[in-house]
Design an enzyme around this catalytic site. Structure first.
Site, PDB file in Angstrom:
ATOM      1  N   GLU A 174       0.884  -1.176   0.000  1.00  0.00           N
ATOM      2  CA  GLU A 174       0.000   0.000   0.000  1.00  0.00           C
ATOM      3  C   GLU A 174       0.912   1.213   0.000  1.00  0.00           C
ATOM      4  OE1 GLU A 174      -3.395   0.138   0.043  1.00  0.00           O
ATOM      5  OE2 GLU A 174      -3.660  -2.036   0.014  1.00  0.00           O
ATOM      6  N   CYS A 180      -2.179   9.654   2.407  1.00  0.00           N
ATOM      7  CA  CYS A 180      -1.701   9.058   1.152  1.00  0.00           C
ATOM      8  C   CYS A 180      -2.638   9.335  -0.017  1.00  0.00           C
ATOM      9  CB  CYS A 180      -1.527   7.560   1.323  1.00  0.00           C
ATOM     10  SG  CYS A 180      -3.023   6.760   1.900  1.00  0.00           S
TER      11      CYS A 180
HETATM   12  P1  NAD Z   1       8.113   4.911   4.962  1.00  0.00           P
HETATM   13  O1  NAD Z   1       8.100   4.081   3.750  1.00  0.00           O
HETATM   14  O2  NAD Z   1       9.270   5.804   5.205  1.00  0.00           O
HETATM   15  O3  NAD Z   1       8.021   3.993   6.291  1.00  0.00           O
HETATM   16  C1  NAD Z   1       7.030   2.996   6.451  1.00  0.00           C
HETATM   17  C2  NAD Z   1       7.547   1.910   7.367  1.00  0.00           C
HETATM   18  O4  NAD Z   1       8.684   1.301   6.776  1.00  0.00           O
HETATM   19  C3  NAD Z   1       7.988   2.392   8.757  1.00  0.00           C
HETATM   20  O5  NAD Z   1       7.512   1.476   9.718  1.00  0.00           O
HETATM   21  C4  NAD Z   1       9.505   2.386   8.671  1.00  0.00           C
HETATM   22  O6  NAD Z   1      10.133   2.086   9.900  1.00  0.00           O
HETATM   23  C5  NAD Z   1       9.791   1.314   7.647  1.00  0.00           C
HETATM   24  N1  NAD Z   1      11.001   1.602   6.850  1.00  0.00           N
HETATM   25  C6  NAD Z   1      11.479   2.815   6.482  1.00  0.00           C
HETATM   26  N2  NAD Z   1      12.593   2.682   5.720  1.00  0.00           N
HETATM   27  C7  NAD Z   1      12.821   1.357   5.600  1.00  0.00           C
HETATM   28  C8  NAD Z   1      13.807   0.583   4.930  1.00  0.00           C
HETATM   29  N3  NAD Z   1      14.809   1.151   4.246  1.00  0.00           N
HETATM   30  N4  NAD Z   1      13.727  -0.763   5.005  1.00  0.00           N
HETATM   31  C9  NAD Z   1      12.736  -1.369   5.684  1.00  0.00           C
HETATM   32  N5  NAD Z   1      11.775  -0.673   6.367  1.00  0.00           N
HETATM   33  C10 NAD Z   1      11.804   0.662   6.323  1.00  0.00           C
HETATM   34  O7  NAD Z   1       6.741   5.706   4.963  1.00  0.00           O
HETATM   35  P2  NAD Z   1       6.214   6.786   5.976  1.00  0.00           P
HETATM   36  O8  NAD Z   1       7.043   8.018   5.860  1.00  0.00           O
HETATM   37  O9  NAD Z   1       6.058   6.191   7.323  1.00  0.00           O
HETATM   38  O10 NAD Z   1       4.754   7.069   5.392  1.00  0.00           O
HETATM   39  C11 NAD Z   1       4.503   7.925   4.363  1.00  0.00           C
HETATM   40  C12 NAD Z   1       4.348   7.191   3.048  1.00  0.00           C
HETATM   41  O11 NAD Z   1       3.412   6.155   3.171  1.00  0.00           O
HETATM   42  C13 NAD Z   1       3.819   8.074   1.939  1.00  0.00           C
HETATM   43  O12 NAD Z   1       4.496   7.799   0.749  1.00  0.00           O
HETATM   44  C14 NAD Z   1       2.357   7.679   1.821  1.00  0.00           C
HETATM   45  O13 NAD Z   1       1.773   7.919   0.588  1.00  0.00           O
HETATM   46  C15 NAD Z   1       2.430   6.236   2.133  1.00  0.00           C
HETATM   47  N6  NAD Z   1       1.149   5.787   2.658  1.00  0.00           N
HETATM   48  C16 NAD Z   1       0.401   4.955   1.903  1.00  0.00           C
HETATM   49  C17 NAD Z   1      -0.826   4.550   2.373  1.00  0.00           C
HETATM   50  C18 NAD Z   1      -1.712   3.629   1.612  1.00  0.00           C
HETATM   51  O14 NAD Z   1      -2.670   3.137   2.193  1.00  0.00           O
HETATM   52  N7  NAD Z   1      -1.476   3.358   0.349  1.00  0.00           N
HETATM   53  C19 NAD Z   1      -1.272   5.011   3.599  1.00  0.00           C
HETATM   54  C20 NAD Z   1      -0.462   5.867   4.325  1.00  0.00           C
HETATM   55  C21 NAD Z   1       0.756   6.232   3.848  1.00  0.00           C
END
Ligand code: NAD
Length: 457
Positions: A211, A245
């Site tokens: 997602e 998002c």
């Molecule tokens: P992110 O991808 O930075 O982090 C998400 C999760 O992944 C966190 O728990 C984090 O600890 C982990 N993570 C971060 N870097 C990582 C890596 N290199 N390897 C493994 N795990 C890692 O996202 P965010 O900043 O927490 O959220 C914002 C993003 O999420 C935006 O792009 C938004 O559009 C998206 N989002 C999508 C939805 C959806 O339902 N499609 C909903 C909310 C947010």
């Protein structure tokens, strides 16, 4: 540390194999327990969301807890029928047998969640996992520490670790978990990290649901009802200070109504959030300084026609509308994820389609129009995860609609029955009869080929 994750995973696998989590009464009982636990801790959850993101009680209920209560009630009501084996048609070639689909839980699922709706986006997938009969290890976001801590506390108190476990931590924790052989991974987060997750999953051939995010366009056509369009766009864009998002990322407004529409838009910001939004104590804050700096930099990418103020100590950014933005500027390269809204004008639908197609498939698309032809034209010519006609963001709240992206905005979907499906494998089984044996498939059947040709065309 990763050794202890390995032990945790094994413990959950053993428990899953015991079969207890597959029992339908168990699933229903646990879902009810989850709802009760959330309700009992509503105040603490609200306080944590206020500390992490300055979310008001209203936003917390509308976008986090209320949605979850609804999802749990819906799931409890229907999970028995979702979990039943389904009889499907049997083709002529298989006459005498019966065909069934057995929804089967994947097993132990890893759920990694983001910070922007830290309760909703952690618990909503968990509801799907529990409904399907899975065990789950949850890795909440490190960027909303108060909310992650209260979620950990609630889940640890409510469930045994062998069934549902929470592992708090940052990127390194996430990576260590991703290296293990889970049976399914449900990831919500950015496109960039989505790629990391997919790569890790590929090593173990683990099925995944991604997602992700992206830039969601919002189109206001010349025949749109402008008052209601302005009201809904302002609501959807500035809820959670734009950190959604599926928030409208940029606006495409028909040239003939642009000036009129922008007036209504700014009027709506004042009506919904106050003449001076910086005095609105319920306006959410940007999650951290890094995102604050990233967002304030975007303000330089165009002419500010409304807003533009920011207060670093409170991580406050005023709802801001930008014009004269170059398509090559940073604000149009990345997902904005904040209260900044660039506006473009267009003349023809073709221009809109070309502009959106130049960018990766959006997670959402919104169109305001009273014209059915325009509606069909846009829906059928642009690929996007999901969206609304004459509204924004609201599709996400319907448990009847699959919620998910396509292409670079994600793969797979959830909510309602789709959440159950996301954590299940549909096992197709043919129940063959032993009372008869139709001969044409066997090598030694006389005239077998001509029968085959008649049956299979
Ligand atoms: P992110 O991808 O930075 O982090 C998400 C999760 O992944 C966190 O728990 C984090 O600890 C982990 N993570 C971060 N870097 C990582 C890596 N290199 N390897 C493994 N795990 C890692 O996202 P965010 O900043 O927490 O959220 C914002 C993003 O999420 C935006 O792009 C938004 O559009 C998206 N989002 C999508 C939805 C959806 O339902 N499609 C909903 C909310 C947010």
């Amino acid at each position: 540390m990763s050794e202890s994750y390995e032990t945790l995973l094994q413990m959950q696998k053993d428990y899953f194999y015991s079969g207890e989590t597959k029992d339908i009464h168990f699933r229903i009982k646990q879902l009810k327990k989850l709802k009760k636990a959330l309700k009992a801790n509503e105040k603490q959850i609200g306080e944590a969301l206020r500390k992490d993101l300055n979310k008001s009680d209203f936003e917390a209920y509308l976008t986090e807890l209320g949605v979850l209560y609804n999802e749990i009630s819906e799931t409890v009501k229907h999970v028995k029928s979702w979990a039943k084996p389904r009889k499907v048609k049997t083709p002529m070639t298989h006459v005498g047998s019966g065909s069934y689909i057995y929804p089967e839980p994947y097993g132990v699922s890893l759920i990694i969640s983001p910070w922007n709706y830290p309760v909703n986006l952690t618990i909503a997938p968990l509801i799907g996992a529990m409904a399907a009969g899975c065990c789950a290890v949850i890795k909440p976001s490190e960027l909303t520490p108060h909310t992650s801590a209260i979620l950990t506390h609630i889940l640890q108190k409510t469930f045994e670790e062998r069934y549902i476990a929470v592992v708090e931590g940052d990127v390194e924790t996430s990576k260590a978990l991703l290296a293990l052989k889970f049976d399914h991974i449900f990831f919500t987060g950015s496109v960039a990290v989505g790629k990391v997750v997919m790569e890790a999953a590929a090593k173990n051939l683990t099925p995944i649901t991604l997602e992700l995010g992206g830039k969601s366009p919002t189109i206001v056509h010349k025949d749109a009802k402008l008052d209601v369009a302005a009201k809904r766009i302002v609501w959807g864009k500035f809820t959670n200070a734009g950190q959604t998002c599926v928030a409208p990322d940029y606006l495409l407004v028909h040239r003939s109504i642009k000036e009129q529409f922008l007036d209504k838009l700014t009027q709506q910001i004042k009506e919904q959030f106050g003449e001076d939004v910086s005095r609105n104590s319920d306006f959410p804050m940007v999650v951290n300084e890094r995102h604050f700096d990233r967002l304030t930099n975007y303000m330089k990418d165009g002419t500010i026609i409304f807003g533009g103020r920011s207060i670093k100590e409170r991580r406050f950014i005023e709802p801001t509308i930008l014009e004269n933005v170059s398509l090559d500027s940073a604000v149009m390269q990345e997902e904005i994820f904040g209260p900044i809204l660039p506006v473009f004008e267009y003349e023809t639908e073709k221009e809109v389609i070309e502009m959106v197609r130049k960018r990766p498939n959006p997670l959402a698309l919104y169109l305001f129009t009273e014209n059915k032809k325009t509606e069909q034209h846009i829906i059928t010519h642009i690929s996007f995860g999901g969206g609304c006609i004459n509204d924004v963001v609201y599709h996400v709240g319907s448990s009847q609609l699959p919620f998910g992206g396509v292409g670079s905005s994600g793969m797979g979907a959830y909510h309602g029955k789709y959440s159950f499906d996301a954590f299940s494998h549909d096992k197709g089984v043919l129940h063959q009869s032993t009372k008869m044996d139709i001969p044409f498939r066997y090598h030694n059947t006389k005239g077998g080929l001509s029968i085959l040709r008649r049956l299979i065309k």
